[in-house]
Design an enzyme around this catalytic site. Structure first.
Site, PDB file in Angstrom:
ATOM      1  N   GLU A  85      -9.908  -1.498  -3.446  1.00  0.00           N
ATOM      2  CA  GLU A  85     -11.003  -2.279  -4.047  1.00  0.00           C
ATOM      3  C   GLU A  85     -10.866  -2.523  -5.556  1.00  0.00           C
ATOM      4  OE1 GLU A  85     -14.650  -0.358  -2.845  1.00  0.00           O
ATOM      5  OE2 GLU A  85     -14.253  -0.690  -0.733  1.00  0.00           O
TER       6      GLU A  85
ATOM      7  N   GLU B 148     -10.640  -0.887   8.409  1.00  0.00           N
ATOM      8  CA  GLU B 148     -11.997  -0.304   8.476  1.00  0.00           C
ATOM      9  C   GLU B 148     -12.896  -1.196   9.327  1.00  0.00           C
ATOM     10  OE1 GLU B 148     -13.519   0.863   4.601  1.00  0.00           O
ATOM     11  OE2 GLU B 148     -11.521   1.314   3.846  1.00  0.00           O
TER      12      GLU B 148
END
Ligand code: GLA
Length: 376
Positions: free
Chosen positions: A162, A271
């Protein structure tokens, strides 16, 4: 209002009850292990907590999945903790379970603003470390982590998580990160080079991020990834987190696969979950949610979820030569992080297994898709 409150309370009570007693795992011939259905197309995995290494959840994990990702206990905030000594115990429980069951793992994660221990990037007086000081400190951490975990079990690592901005600005990067503030964007190539220096040779290194199906964020990711590849940075692939909702389209997923694999990168969906609400989990996520309280999981929601999951797996299947693994983020509805995020107290139903660990309509649709493909 009263009605909503009652529904919230009853759904919450049900989920808690279910997660505390756990359902019996259905291993009847109707419920075929996902890993058998998918075969050698790509690895199929799930994120886990050490508490799920025993009891019914552990049975479900070993029955359906070939790989695991530690949901939290391999993050720096867990391993480095308060700096008084590494905490390997919880992560090792998962690694040992993997070894016992012939499973593999994804390591998650080495550099992430969201999991950098408190005070890690600062001197005792609260001033920031210099880039050189931070690099030296974290090089030692990466070295220790890579030497601790066996490379024949932990095959992949999310090196950087991220680092991209959610909204467009002067820079493509997330600037509200101590890593960016101290090192600028150089921490990204630095992290890959450092991980490569210490990782066992066979271990593959990934950049991992969310919302990459958003065309603007996909292009920011492409710009970052291309700059790494062009500079000869040792990156093997990109992890698309895939916290998705029913608005995600086949075209959006395909566009990402095409764009990233054009750089010669491997693709993993790291995910995967499918909220029944709105998916966005970047800045301001709570405010964007239209539904604020728990609702029952209706037959319409179940069908919409099954349709969408079937589409995801059709796209993954079609691109199996470009994808090496797909990982669900959490085992069943009761263990999903989406219960409570981004709306505190709101129950979600994002997984293939319900809170009693029973297969949902979505499981059967994924099963039937692969059964029909496997026959041909
Ligand atoms: C992000 C992170 C994961 C996890 C989830 C929420 O996607 O990459 O490690 O923290 O959020 O469970």
């Amino acid at each position: 209002m009263r009605r909503n409150l009652l529904i919230t309370l009853s759904v919450t009570a049900l989920a808690l009850l279910a997660s505390s007693c756990g359902g019996k795992v259905d291993k009847s011939k109707e419920v075929i292990p996902l890993k058998d259905l998918i075969g050698d197309r790509f690895k199929i995995g799930v994120s886990v907590d050490p508490r799920q290494m025993e009891g019914p959840a552990s049975e479900l994990i070993a029955y359906h999945f070939g790989t695991m990702t530690a949901e939290n206990v391999m993050k720096p905030v867990a391993i480095y903790g308060d700096g008084t000594g590494y905490n390997w115990e919880q992560a090792d429980k998962i690694v040992n379970f993997a070894k016992e069951h012939g499973m593999k793992m994804r390591g998650h994660t080495l550099v992430w603003h969201g999991s950098t221990p408190r005070g890690y990037t600062q001197h005792e007086d609260g001033t920031d470390l210099t880039a050189e000081e931070l690099y030296a400190k974290h090089e030692q951490y990466i070295k220790d982590v890579m030497q601790h975990f066996p490379g024949d079990v932990v095959l992949y690592w999310d090196v950087v998580n991220e680092a991209l901005a959610d909204s467009e600005g002067d820079t493509i990067y997330r600037t509200r990160s101590p890593w960016y503030r101290i090192c600028g964007p150089d921490f990204i190539p630095w992290a890959f080079r450092t991980a490569r220096k210490y990782a066992p040779e066979n271990v593959k290194l990934y950049y991992n991020d969310y919302n990459l199906v958003d065309p603007a964020k996909r292009e920011r990711a492409y710009t970052l990834l291309k700059s790494l590849v062009d500079a000869g940075v040792p990156i093997d692939g990109v992890g698309m987190q895939a916290h998705w909702d029913n608005t995600v389209t086949e075209e959006q997923i395909q566009a990402c696969i095409d764009r990233f694999s054009s750089l010669g990168l491997d693709i993993q969906f790291t995910e995967l979950d499918l909220t029944c609400f709105d998916n966005f989990h970047g800045d301001g996520a709570a405010a964007r949610q239209k539904i604020k309280t728990s609702v029952h999981f209706t037959p319409e929601m179940s069908k919409a979820q099954a349709d969408e999951y079937e589409m995801f797996f059709r796209v993954f299947d079609k691109n199996q030569d470009k994808i090496s693994s797909v990982t669900f983020w959490n085992v069943d509805d009761s263990s999903s992080w989406l219960n409570g995020f981004p709306i505190r107290g709101r129950i979600d139903y994002p997984m293939l297994f319900d809170s009693q660990l029973q297969p949902k309509e979505a499981y059967y649709r994924v099963r039937d898709y692969f059964l029909s493909k496997n026959k041909k």
